[in-house]
Design a protein around this motif. Structure first.
Motif, mmCIF file in Angstrom:
data_model
loop_
_atom_site.group_PDB
_atom_site.id
_atom_site.type_symbol
_atom_site.label_atom_id
_atom_site.label_comp_id
_atom_site.label_asym_id
_atom_site.label_seq_id
_atom_site.Cartn_x
_atom_site.Cartn_y
_atom_site.Cartn_z
ATOM 1 N N ASP A 178 -9.443 27.757 -110.336
ATOM 2 C CA ASP A 178 -10.640 28.446 -109.728
ATOM 3 C C ASP A 178 -11.096 27.527 -108.713
ATOM 4 O O ASP A 178 -10.707 26.679 -108.248
ATOM 5 C CB ASP A 178 -11.774 28.654 -110.752
ATOM 6 N N ARG A 179 -11.905 28.403 -107.616
ATOM 7 C CA ARG A 179 -12.148 27.700 -106.201
ATOM 8 C C ARG A 179 -12.653 26.399 -106.402
ATOM 9 O O ARG A 179 -12.315 25.173 -105.791
ATOM 10 C CB ARG A 179 -13.056 28.710 -105.526
ATOM 11 N N THR A 180 -13.896 25.979 -107.283
ATOM 12 C CA THR A 180 -14.403 24.837 -107.498
ATOM 13 C C THR A 180 -14.876 24.759 -109.012
ATOM 14 O O THR A 180 -14.948 25.840 -109.630
ATOM 15 C CB THR A 180 -15.692 24.822 -106.560
ATOM 16 N N ALA A 181 -15.499 23.542 -109.359
ATOM 17 C CA ALA A 181 -15.739 23.448 -110.649
ATOM 18 C C ALA A 181 -16.965 24.265 -111.042
ATOM 19 O O ALA A 181 -16.699 24.707 -112.017
ATOM 20 C CB ALA A 181 -16.257 22.116 -110.979
ATOM 21 N N ALA A 182 -18.032 24.592 -109.826
ATOM 22 C CA ALA A 182 -19.105 25.529 -110.313
ATOM 23 C C ALA A 182 -18.643 27.091 -110.530
ATOM 24 O O ALA A 182 -19.523 27.719 -110.957
ATOM 25 C CB ALA A 182 -19.971 25.292 -109.236
ATOM 26 N N ASP A 183 -17.459 27.294 -109.825
ATOM 27 C CA ASP A 183 -16.946 28.838 -109.884
ATOM 28 C C ASP A 183 -16.195 29.003 -111.323
ATOM 29 O O ASP A 183 -16.182 30.201 -111.514
ATOM 30 C CB ASP A 183 -16.045 29.112 -108.824
ATOM 31 N N VAL A 184 -15.977 28.036 -112.112
ATOM 32 C CA VAL A 184 -15.336 28.198 -113.434
ATOM 33 C C VAL A 184 -16.220 29.097 -114.309
ATOM 34 O O VAL A 184 -17.178 28.411 -114.677
ATOM 35 C CB VAL A 184 -14.826 26.947 -113.961
ATOM 36 N N VAL A 185 -15.716 30.079 -114.760
ATOM 37 C CA VAL A 185 -16.728 30.890 -115.540
ATOM 38 C C VAL A 185 -16.348 30.181 -117.149
ATOM 39 O O VAL A 185 -15.595 30.035 -117.308
ATOM 40 C CB VAL A 185 -16.124 32.475 -115.772
ATOM 41 N N PHE A 186 -17.641 30.140 -117.901
ATOM 42 C CA PHE A 186 -17.376 29.210 -119.080
ATOM 43 C C PHE A 186 -17.352 27.992 -118.876
ATOM 44 O O PHE A 186 -16.905 27.236 -119.825
ATOM 45 C CB PHE A 186 -16.383 29.978 -119.990
ATOM 46 N N GLY A 187 -17.261 27.373 -117.583
ATOM 47 C CA GLY A 187 -16.696 26.214 -117.322
ATOM 48 C C GLY A 187 -17.555 25.066 -118.523
ATOM 49 O O GLY A 187 -16.628 24.165 -119.100
ATOM 50 N N PRO A 188 -18.738 24.862 -118.544
ATOM 51 C CA PRO A 188 -19.347 24.012 -119.592
ATOM 52 C C PRO A 188 -18.840 24.102 -120.911
ATOM 53 O O PRO A 188 -18.439 23.162 -121.619
ATOM 54 C CB PRO A 188 -20.985 24.283 -119.459
ATOM 55 N N GLU A 189 -18.585 25.292 -121.291
ATOM 56 C CA GLU A 189 -18.402 25.801 -122.855
ATOM 57 C C GLU A 189 -16.843 25.271 -122.934
ATOM 58 O O GLU A 189 -16.395 24.801 -123.972
ATOM 59 C CB GLU A 189 -18.422 27.107 -123.014
ATOM 60 N N LEU A 190 -15.896 25.404 -122.023
ATOM 61 C CA LEU A 190 -14.512 25.321 -121.925
ATOM 62 C C LEU A 190 -14.461 23.611 -121.984
ATOM 63 O O LEU A 190 -13.614 23.147 -122.941
ATOM 64 C CB LEU A 190 -13.842 25.839 -120.524
ATOM 65 N N ARG A 191 -15.278 22.907 -121.046
ATOM 66 C CA ARG A 191 -15.050 21.425 -121.400
ATOM 67 C C ARG A 191 -15.574 21.098 -122.717
ATOM 68 O O ARG A 191 -15.081 20.263 -122.998
ATOM 69 C CB ARG A 191 -16.000 20.679 -120.216
ATOM 70 N N ALA A 192 -16.757 21.649 -123.161
ATOM 71 C CA ALA A 192 -17.164 21.129 -124.516
ATOM 72 C C ALA A 192 -16.117 21.429 -125.739
ATOM 73 O O ALA A 192 -15.753 20.495 -126.517
ATOM 74 C CB ALA A 192 -18.349 21.902 -124.947
ATOM 75 N N VAL A 193 -15.287 22.594 -125.665
ATOM 76 C CA VAL A 193 -14.208 22.843 -126.509
ATOM 77 C C VAL A 193 -13.236 21.761 -126.404
ATOM 78 O O VAL A 193 -12.669 21.363 -127.395
ATOM 79 C CB VAL A 193 -13.736 24.302 -126.327
ATOM 80 N N ALA A 194 -12.824 21.454 -125.240
ATOM 81 C CA ALA A 194 -11.563 20.372 -124.968
ATOM 82 C C ALA A 194 -12.151 19.086 -125.678
ATOM 83 O O ALA A 194 -11.315 18.581 -126.211
ATOM 84 C CB ALA A 194 -11.458 20.261 -123.423
ATOM 85 N N ALA A 195 -13.538 18.774 -125.206
ATOM 86 C CA ALA A 195 -13.717 17.500 -125.815
ATOM 87 C C ALA A 195 -13.992 17.351 -127.330
ATOM 88 O O ALA A 195 -13.409 16.449 -128.019
ATOM 89 C CB ALA A 195 -15.293 17.070 -125.146
ATOM 90 N N ARG A 196 -14.023 18.583 -127.964
ATOM 91 C CA ARG A 196 -14.542 18.582 -129.454
ATOM 92 C C ARG A 196 -13.155 18.791 -130.178
ATOM 93 O O ARG A 196 -12.706 18.512 -131.186
ATOM 94 C CB ARG A 196 -15.147 19.752 -129.824
ATOM 95 N N THR A 197 -12.042 19.714 -129.545
ATOM 96 C CA THR A 197 -11.079 19.975 -130.205
ATOM 97 C C THR A 197 -9.375 19.105 -130.050
ATOM 98 O O THR A 197 -8.654 19.155 -130.627
ATOM 99 C CB THR A 197 -10.550 21.317 -130.066
#
Ligand code: FES
Length: 354
Positions: A178-197
């Protein structure tokens, strides 16, 4: 339906023709109409500047969806019901059905849904459809490649896997562009899923790193060819990946989801007068114009979903005449044959039982 109820409905049909009882139901109880099922927007969640999640409560239960599938949403634009397909981002069994809509430049429906929808809005909805889903036995080595709004069907998969099979995500890789980190739809949730799983999430921000192409994917995921992959994003990226898998991998291991209207090369010789027998509407279809488009332009209220030949919501039996399926090129001319009205054009005069 019980025999008595069937007889009452048949009598009502005779009395109310050309409108059907279902049409009156859709006025009185719009959410429960079988002909044009509806859903109420219960809540609206703004994900990014352009992407909005609509939380929907269908008026009547829809068949359970499989993660990665989509539904068609219909909204009225200038008095005409206009439909688009959107991925389901909630999990099967969630109390509300979530779809995430990204406003595209010039996209009347997507802009209206993403920026102009308020809780309480009624929309029409089709049954879940689509083959962009995980198999019953989840592969051990998964790869997701997404870009922009292409994250949406994969988000439905990730949410489901994180809740039901988190161990599968431990060895999985998700490359999202995606263009920038802020443009990533569901960005915070994706990062949280990655950290958790333990999911390996690779974000590529095109504003600084450039477009994701097969070479950069190979650098980022050296064992890509050993993985079963699901990809969704812009056509150019999907075309590149399809070529790449065909050249250097196993084409059957790549699953892609494309959201674009169908195109057809040969509509020559099509066109004619189409009559929708149940609706009592007739219309002249121009060369290449599908039955549904011609009927709706003449005011017919027809069952519709994806409008891309995928969901079969629009199917009606042929009563007489012949049609050409514009996607397959096949001719259908046998009475009783099921015809996809959204992608079939008449070959002369045609009557459909819709
Ligand atoms: S509306 Fe989906 S196949 Fe025609």
């Amino acid at each position: 339906m019980a025999p008595l109820a069937r007889r009452v409905l048949a009598a009502a049909r005779a009395l109310t023709t050309p409108l059907l009882p279902e049409d009156f139901v859709s006025v009185w109880r719009p959410l429960r109409s079988k002909r044009a099922p509806g859903a109420r927007v219960v809540d609206v969640r703004h994900e990014t500047g352009d992407a909005t999640t609509l939380l929907l409560r269908p008026g009547a239960p829809l068949p359970a969806h499989r993660p990665g599938q989509f539904v068609g949403l219909g909204v009225q634009v200038d008095g005409v019901w206009t439909w688009r397909s959107y991925s389901i981002t909630s999990r099967p069994g969630d109390p509300l059905l979530a779809v995430t809509v990204t406003a595209v430049p010039g996209g009347l429906v997507s802009t209206r849904l993403a920026h102009g929808t308020r809780p309480g809005t009624l929309v029409r909805i089709s049954e879940p459809a689509g083959d962009f889903t995980l198999p019953a036995a989840t592969p051990e080595k998964l790869l997701f490649v997404t870009a922009g709004s292409g994250i949406t069907p994969v988000m439905g998969m990730l949410r489901t896997l994180a809740a039901t099979q988190p161990a599968v995500l431990e060895g999985a890789v998700h490359v999202h562009s995606d263009r920038t980190a802020a443009d990533v739809v569901f960005g915070p949730e994706l990062r949280a899923v990655a950290a958790r799983t333990g999911l390996r999430l690779v974000e590529r921000h095109t504003a600084t790193a450039g477009r994701l192409d097969p070479d950069s994917l190979t650098d980022l995921v050296p064992d890509w060819a050993a993985r079963e992959a699901w990809a969704c994003g812009p056509t150019e990226m999907l075309d590149d990946l399809t070529d790449h898998w065909a050249r250097a991998g196993d084409p059957a291991a790549l699953h892609v989801e494309r959201f674009r209207p169908p195109t057809w090369d040969d509509a020559t010789g099509t066109g004619g007068r189409v009559t929708f027998a149940a609706s009592g509407v007739s219309a002249d279809a121009a060369e290449g114009q599908p039955l549904m488009a011609a009927g709706e332009a003449a005011g017919a209220l027809l069952p519709a979903g994806c409008r891309m030949g995928i969901c079969h919501t629009c199917v009606g039996p042929l009563r007489s005449g012949a049609v050409r399926d514009l996607i397959t090129g096949d001719t259908h001319d046998t009475a009783g044959e099921a015809v996809r009205t959204c992608v079939s054009a008449p070959l002369g005069d045609v009557t459909i039982d819709l």
